[in-house]
Design an enzyme around this catalytic site. Sequence first.
Site, PDB file in Angstrom:
ATOM      1  N   CYS A 180      12.943  12.207   6.534  1.00  0.00           N
ATOM      2  CA  CYS A 180      13.151  11.861   7.941  1.00  0.00           C
ATOM      3  C   CYS A 180      14.603  12.022   8.357  1.00  0.00           C
ATOM      4  O   CYS A 180      14.917  12.036   9.547  1.00  0.00           O
ATOM      5  CB  CYS A 180      12.679  10.430   8.205  1.00  0.00           C
ATOM      6  SG  CYS A 180      13.467   9.189   7.161  1.00  0.00           S
ATOM      7  N   LYS A 189       0.842  -1.199   0.000  1.00  0.00           N
ATOM      8  CA  LYS A 189       0.000   0.000   0.000  1.00  0.00           C
ATOM      9  C   LYS A 189       0.875   1.245   0.000  1.00  0.00           C
ATOM     10  O   LYS A 189       1.597   1.499   0.958  1.00  0.00           O
ATOM     11  CB  LYS A 189      -0.916   0.041   1.229  1.00  0.00           C
ATOM     12  CG  LYS A 189      -1.973   1.157   1.130  1.00  0.00           C
ATOM     13  CD  LYS A 189      -2.726   1.373   2.422  1.00  0.00           C
ATOM     14  CE  LYS A 189      -2.119   2.484   3.249  1.00  0.00           C
ATOM     15  NZ  LYS A 189      -2.260   3.830   2.620  1.00  0.00           N
ATOM     16  N   THR A 242       1.875   6.148  14.068  1.00  0.00           N
ATOM     17  CA  THR A 242       1.321   5.052  13.262  1.00  0.00           C
ATOM     18  C   THR A 242       2.105   3.770  13.504  1.00  0.00           C
ATOM     19  O   THR A 242       1.532   2.676  13.582  1.00  0.00           O
ATOM     20  CB  THR A 242       1.350   5.412  11.768  1.00  0.00           C
ATOM     21  OG1 THR A 242       0.684   6.653  11.567  1.00  0.00           O
ATOM     22  CG2 THR A 242       0.659   4.341  10.936  1.00  0.00           C
ATOM     23  N   GLU A 282      10.359   1.850  10.184  1.00  0.00           N
ATOM     24  CA  GLU A 282      11.225   3.017   9.982  1.00  0.00           C
ATOM     25  C   GLU A 282      10.379   4.253  10.244  1.00  0.00           C
ATOM     26  O   GLU A 282       9.494   4.579   9.443  1.00  0.00           O
ATOM     27  CB  GLU A 282      11.783   3.017   8.551  1.00  0.00           C
ATOM     28  CG  GLU A 282      12.609   1.795   8.199  1.00  0.00           C
ATOM     29  CD  GLU A 282      13.897   1.676   8.995  1.00  0.00           C
ATOM     30  OE1 GLU A 282      14.352   2.706   9.538  1.00  0.00           O
ATOM     31  OE2 GLU A 282      14.439   0.564   9.080  1.00  0.00           O
ATOM     32  N   GLU A 335       9.062  16.285  15.871  1.00  0.00           N
ATOM     33  CA  GLU A 335       9.339  16.279  14.438  1.00  0.00           C
ATOM     34  C   GLU A 335       8.370  17.207  13.714  1.00  0.00           C
ATOM     35  O   GLU A 335       7.150  17.042  13.798  1.00  0.00           O
ATOM     36  CB  GLU A 335       9.218  14.860  13.882  1.00  0.00           C
ATOM     37  CG  GLU A 335       9.616  14.754  12.426  1.00  0.00           C
ATOM     38  CD  GLU A 335       9.553  13.325  11.897  1.00  0.00           C
ATOM     39  OE1 GLU A 335      10.444  12.957  11.121  1.00  0.00           O
ATOM     40  OE2 GLU A 335       8.614  12.601  12.265  1.00  0.00           O
ATOM     41  N   GLY A 345       6.975   5.465   8.081  1.00  0.00           N
ATOM     42  CA  GLY A 345       6.005   6.535   8.290  1.00  0.00           C
ATOM     43  C   GLY A 345       6.160   7.143   9.672  1.00  0.00           C
ATOM     44  O   GLY A 345       7.219   7.065  10.294  1.00  0.00           O
TER      45      GLY A 345
END
Length: 479
Positions: free
Chosen positions: A282, A173, A230, A248, A383, A226
């Site tokens: 990131c 996905k 999550t 990650e 972040e 992501g």
Amino acid sequence: MKLKNFINGKFENPISNEWIDNYNPSNGEVYGQIPNSSKADVENAYQTAKLAFPSWSQTTFEVRSRILIKISELLETNLQRFAEAESKDNGKPISLAKAIDIPRAASNFRFFGNAITQFASESHESIGQKAINYTLRQPIGVVACISPWNLPLYLFTWKIAPAIAAGNCVVAKPSEITPMTAFLLAEILNEAGLPKGVLNIVHGLGTTTGQAIIEHPEIKAISFTGGTSTGEHIARVAAPMFKKLSLELGGKNPNIIFDDCDYEDMLETTVRSSFTNQGQICLCGSRIFIEDTIYEKFKADFIEKVKKLNVGHPSENTTNIGALVSKSHLEKVLTFIDIAKEEGGNILFGGKKVIVKGFENGYYLEPTIIEVETDNCKVNQEEIFGPVVTIMSFKTEDEVLEMANKVKYGLSATLWTNDLKRTMRLSNKLQVGIVWVNTWMLRDLRTPFGGVKASGVGREGGFEALRFFTEAKNVCIKY
């Protein structure tokens, strides 16, 4: 344009006939729709993958390698088309997509196409016991790959390539915010000769499609890139089901600059590490710590460099910074800038939305530099994931090391110094998964990649990825 799911080598509408609008960040307009796939669509994808697995898992390494390399070649042949699609879907400059995103996606397939032919298992002779042990590395079965919106095809292929190279079949996905290049990738899979059912791509929201994937009882492993929140949710769902997990997640990376660095190289690279891809990487060095002896010089020179960055439409060759990925993300970043002001941060440059002529509804933001007095402020601890960096000075190595490590994240760090002993000391003590010394984003695909603390679980890249997508089985034979 309506995108479709790719199941069993064919494009299919969602069973529910539910669709999600797909926005162009450069102008804020809807330019397509994607399926909001349901549990039934995910089940179809799984069943197709399950049927394909026995044959694909027994396909020779040479054949798998040839197919992956063919996909790589087709991506390179269609570079312009994929780069234009990535730019339109994500908002990044087309020059960036053409130079980095699509070539890296092609490299992912080529690398793992070659790596699988060199992936070796171990054997151990038990001297005196008249026995030999050897280890089988067998594909898991049907696995899930879920990728983010910031580097859409780049990270989508980073997961898919090792999974199928190792002999697994995949339910994948892409982010619902940036689905286009995953859809285009599906168009070339049949041409490359990938058997039907080996890679199935389902589109939709994380709360529906993603949830159906992670809670599927027969999907044995999940590779996810992501947000940290999550990732926490996925872990809560998947851990009781004993799935393998590679997560990650986020980062709040320190960029540590000592006065003995190669100054001009550092300055040029720090502009890149701060604002490439609108800061939506990131690995961006969003907390910049500068030794006090060069702080004022750096501040003046950095502002001057950043002022020259051009915010504009992604299709323009002169654009350095394109549009942020979505309206909601732009609003989130602006909220952090407001928080910085409330906390006493000094906005040295930027901080405002940009109106691009002819694209007034696009999601554009100035590159933003915030001077802070303490690392304990919210903009240094959370972040932001946008074109926003903070700067502050430090006096001692111990002081900057403490600040660098005093966040919940631990993905990467950048260190600028020509002192070898200092390099070794700090590289050993920094609580991160990767340290760049006198460079940034210089990647060798053979090396392990990942973070510690809230930045993730597990490692990707090289043989680490092939180990994740296989199960080890020991066989002991007495002779």
